[in-house]
Scaffold this active site. Structure first.
Site, PDB file in Angstrom:
ATOM      1  N   ASP A 157      29.886  24.408  42.137  1.00 28.07           N
ATOM      2  CA  ASP A 157      30.627  25.615  41.752  1.00 28.07           C
ATOM      3  C   ASP A 157      31.035  25.638  41.086  1.00 28.07           C
ATOM      4  O   ASP A 157      32.283  24.717  40.201  1.00 28.07           O
ATOM      5  CB  ASP A 157      31.580  24.915  43.353  1.00 28.07           C
ATOM      6  CG  ASP A 157      32.362  26.750  43.124  1.00 28.07           C
ATOM      7  OD1 ASP A 157      32.652  28.130  42.598  1.00 28.07           O
ATOM      8  OD2 ASP A 157      33.345  27.292  44.082  1.00 28.07           O
ATOM      9  N   GLU A 212      31.655  28.873  39.638  1.00 32.18           N
ATOM     10  CA  GLU A 212      32.724  29.476  39.502  1.00 32.18           C
ATOM     11  C   GLU A 212      31.801  31.088  39.669  1.00 32.18           C
ATOM     12  O   GLU A 212      30.964  31.593  38.763  1.00 32.18           O
ATOM     13  CB  GLU A 212      33.900  29.866  38.248  1.00 32.18           C
ATOM     14  CG  GLU A 212      34.414  31.195  39.210  1.00 32.18           C
ATOM     15  CD  GLU A 212      35.343  31.256  39.943  1.00 32.18           C
ATOM     16  OE1 GLU A 212      34.976  31.941  41.210  1.00 32.18           O
ATOM     17  OE2 GLU A 212      36.819  31.005  40.283  1.00 32.18           O
ATOM     18  N   ASN A 213      32.092  31.258  40.485  1.00 29.73           N
ATOM     19  CA  ASN A 213      31.363  33.162  40.614  1.00 29.73           C
ATOM     20  C   ASN A 213      29.689  32.025  41.709  1.00 29.73           C
ATOM     21  O   ASN A 213      28.918  33.450  41.230  1.00 29.73           O
ATOM     22  CB  ASN A 213      31.084  34.482  39.905  1.00 29.73           C
ATOM     23  CG  ASN A 213      32.551  34.315  39.397  1.00 29.73           C
ATOM     24  OD1 ASN A 213      33.412  34.748  40.768  1.00 29.73           O
ATOM     25  ND2 ASN A 213      32.821  34.763  38.296  1.00 29.73           N
ATOM     26  N   GLY A 215      37.910  28.186  44.203  1.00 23.00           N
ATOM     27  CA  GLY A 215      38.457  28.053  42.459  1.00 23.00           C
ATOM     28  C   GLY A 215      39.633  29.070  42.792  1.00 23.00           C
ATOM     29  O   GLY A 215      40.605  28.832  42.083  1.00 23.00           O
ATOM     30  N   ASP A 216      39.644  30.376  43.337  1.00 19.33           N
ATOM     31  CA  ASP A 216      40.503  31.504  43.728  1.00 19.33           C
ATOM     32  C   ASP A 216      40.981  30.906  44.852  1.00 19.33           C
ATOM     33  O   ASP A 216      41.447  32.254  44.734  1.00 19.33           O
ATOM     34  CB  ASP A 216      39.543  32.816  43.418  1.00 19.33           C
ATOM     35  CG  ASP A 216      38.641  32.693  44.485  1.00 19.33           C
ATOM     36  OD1 ASP A 216      38.742  32.049  45.838  1.00 19.33           O
ATOM     37  OD2 ASP A 216      37.861  34.194  44.499  1.00 19.33           O
TER      38      ASP A 216
HETATM   39  O1  AHR Z   1      32.115  30.217  42.818  1.00 16.54           O
HETATM   40  C1  AHR Z   1      32.016  30.292  44.333  1.00 16.54           C
HETATM   41  C2  AHR Z   1      33.218  30.995  44.499  1.00 16.54           C
HETATM   42  O2  AHR Z   1      33.570  32.437  43.780  1.00 16.54           O
HETATM   43  C3  AHR Z   1      34.534  30.276  44.170  1.00 16.54           C
HETATM   44  O3  AHR Z   1      35.193  28.940  44.045  1.00 16.54           O
HETATM   45  C4  AHR Z   1      35.725  31.430  43.920  1.00 16.54           C
HETATM   46  O4  AHR Z   1      37.103  31.454  42.826  1.00 16.54           O
HETATM   47  C5  AHR Z   1      35.557  32.872  43.955  1.00 16.54           C
HETATM   48  O5  AHR Z   1      35.479  33.414  44.747  1.00 16.54           O
END
Ligand code: AHR
Length: 509
Positions: free
Chosen positions: A255, A257-258, A331-332
């Site tokens: 992962d 991000e995005n 991450g979010d």
């Molecule tokens: O990269 C996948 C996800 O995308 C991450 O964990 C998150 O931060 C975002 O929604």
């Protein structure tokens, strides 16, 4: 600085020598020597982090609820809190460098429920993992809320994942309830920016999902999506965001991000349709600019299989990693991923294959077994909802009109497919437009059926009332869905207590 310079000077030959020395040390410790039996018996075999250190890529953070990660570690593994009196206690080791002593947990939690409130970092960095602050952390403007106080996450049920290790009973960390997550947003001495980093965790395919995101590793310090390359975490699950995957999964991914990447382009190799086992070791390493590598193994026997090693995805070079360690969420703070965790570490530097092989051998030698907890799959039914507020059926006419209790009979517009997940939550798909019902604007706006898939906003706890009716509590704001103005206005999640307006008869349609 000195340590960094020294590690740069380390040659592969010297690394191999240190690994050999670590192996010989383990053998020497295991063989009793006359006259020194007492001393030797007290010493423990090297743990995963001793092996990483010997390989020149020391652990920057290391967690386990089942055993010590260093031969010398003799501290607590995790903290639990019980519901009955909110008392807390630490759970530690049976012996220095050995397995957990879980018996105190059994007596402490007898007759009540217990939650794991913190995982202790076994490295000197003290990068402990408390329950994630979720959207309540400073600067968490873009993050997703957890179901805890002020948008924080919740802890795992401490008794929910019994296993054995070396014949002793132990507990893993179960990420089953939506919003279970742990995080340290000020991690010390961990790789940042494009510094090389290695990660492994011991997990299981007994509980996986295709929702975002069951992760372990580096994430953003503000619990928010800060853009491509601001994460470097292991993802384990069956989500294929890029499309083009082969097989059902689950797979070990990065992962970053995005996107959860199983290769630079995204998909897993067609030759590996799934990576399963009641214990699965998952591995990711990233040199920050030109390579990331993914591997998996059986946590009970055998070696590692490399599923990808090569370039980073487009737009992810260089990495921009931040000093935060997370476990269980995206991450979010995306809260929907499910999974199991037994041990794992984050290293400084790009571990060699030899080091990872030695850590894998150490995991299989630890004797993990008896991971038998099963999880019923989600069930699907077709239903209608009749509001107690006015005795009318909830109507979802199309994707631009909010749900409202205004129908006197059940037709297509009053029919929903309800997916009941095994954690007490449901998702509703309207038959009128085949879209999922969302608590729009995090619950600030009325319910409307206009989403293509179920995420946090489309998730509701299904509450069963004493009179046989049900109520829906929206996951994102934890508020109850009401048939506003006694049913004259659209449904909205804005109440804190159940009264007639929040009661619905749920009937098969
Ligand atoms: O990269 C996948 C996800 O995308 C991450 O964990 C998150 O931060 C975002 O929604």
């Amino acid at each position: 600085m000195l340590a960094t310079s020294l590690s740069l000077l380390r040659s592969p030959l010297r690394r191999r020598t240190r690994l050999l020395l670590a192996f010989l040390l383990a053998v020497a410790i295991a063989v009793p020597v006359l006259g020194t039996t007492a001393t030797r018996a007290a010493a423990a075999a090297p743990g995963p982090c001793d092996i990483y250190a010997s390989g020149g890529t020391p652990c920057a953070a290391a967690y386990s609820t089942t055993r010590a990660m260093f031969a010398s570690y003799n501290g607590p593994l995790y903290q639990i809190q019980r519901d009955s009196d909110h008392g807390a206690r630490n759970i530690g080791l049976a012996s220095a460098g050995g397995p957990v002593d879980a018996a105190p947990q059994d007596s402490f939690c007898a007759g009540t429920t217990c939650t794991i409130t913190e995982l202790y970092d076994q490295t000197p960095n003290a990068n402990n993992l408390p329950i994630s602050p979720g959207s309540s952390c400073p600067g968490c403007s873009g993050s997703l809320s957890g179901p805890g106080p002020n948008g924080s996450d919740i802890g795992a049920d401490a008794m929910a994942l019994p296993v054995t290790i070396g014949g002793r009973h132990a507990y893993g960390v179960l990420f089953n309830n939506i919003g279970t997550g742990y995080r340290n947003n000020a991690a010390k001495n961990v790789p940042t920016g494009s510094q090389p980093e290695g990660i492994y965790m011991l997990t299981s395919s007994n509980l996986v999902s295709s929702s975002c995101c069951f992760d372990f590793g580096s994430a953003e310090t503000d619990d928010s999506d800060d853009g491509n390359a601001t994460m470097n975490a292991i993802y384990y699950g069956s989500a294929c965001w890029t499309g083009g995957c082969t097989g059902p999964g689950p797979w070990v991914g990065g992962d970053l991000e995005n996107g959860m990447y199983f290769s630079a382009a995204g998909p897993n190799p067609p030759t590996i349709p799934s990576e399963t086992g009641s214990f699965v070791s998952a591995w990711e390493k990233n040199n920050g600019t030109t390579n990331f590598t993914l591997k998996y193994g059986n946590g009970q026997s055998g070696g590692l299989t490399q599923s990808y090693s090569g370039a980073l995805p487009n737009g992810y070079n260089p990495m921009k990693v931040q000093p935060s360690i997370e476990l269980g969420t995206g991450g979010d703070n995306s809260p929907m991923g499910t999974g199991e965790f037994f041990e794992g570490a984050v290293t400084r530097g790009f571990p060699s294959d030899a080091t990872e092989n030695a850590v894998q051998a150490n995991i299989t030698a630890a004797g993990y077994a008896d991971n038998t907890t099963t999880f019923p799959p989600p069930t699907t039914s077709v239903i209608s909802l009749k509001a107690h507020a006015n005795g009318k059926y909830v109507d979802a006419p199309n994707s631009t009109t909010s749900l409202i209790a205004d129908a006197t009979s059940v037709g297509t517009n009053e029919t929903f497919t309800m997916v009941a997940n095994n954690n007490g939550t449901v998702n509703l798909k309207a038959h009128s437009d085949n879209q999922w019902v969302t608590a729009e604007n995090k619950g600030d706006s009325p319910l409307i059926a206009n989403r293509g898939g179920p995420g946090p906003w489309e998730t509701f706890y299904l509450l069963h009332n004493p009179d046989g009716s049900v109520s829906l509590r929206a996951y994102n704001n934890q508020h109850l869905v009401t048939a506003e103005s006694a049913g004259a206005s659209p449904l909205i999640a804005n109440r804190t207590a159940v009264g007639p307006w929040e009661e619905f008869d749920l009937t098969p349609a």
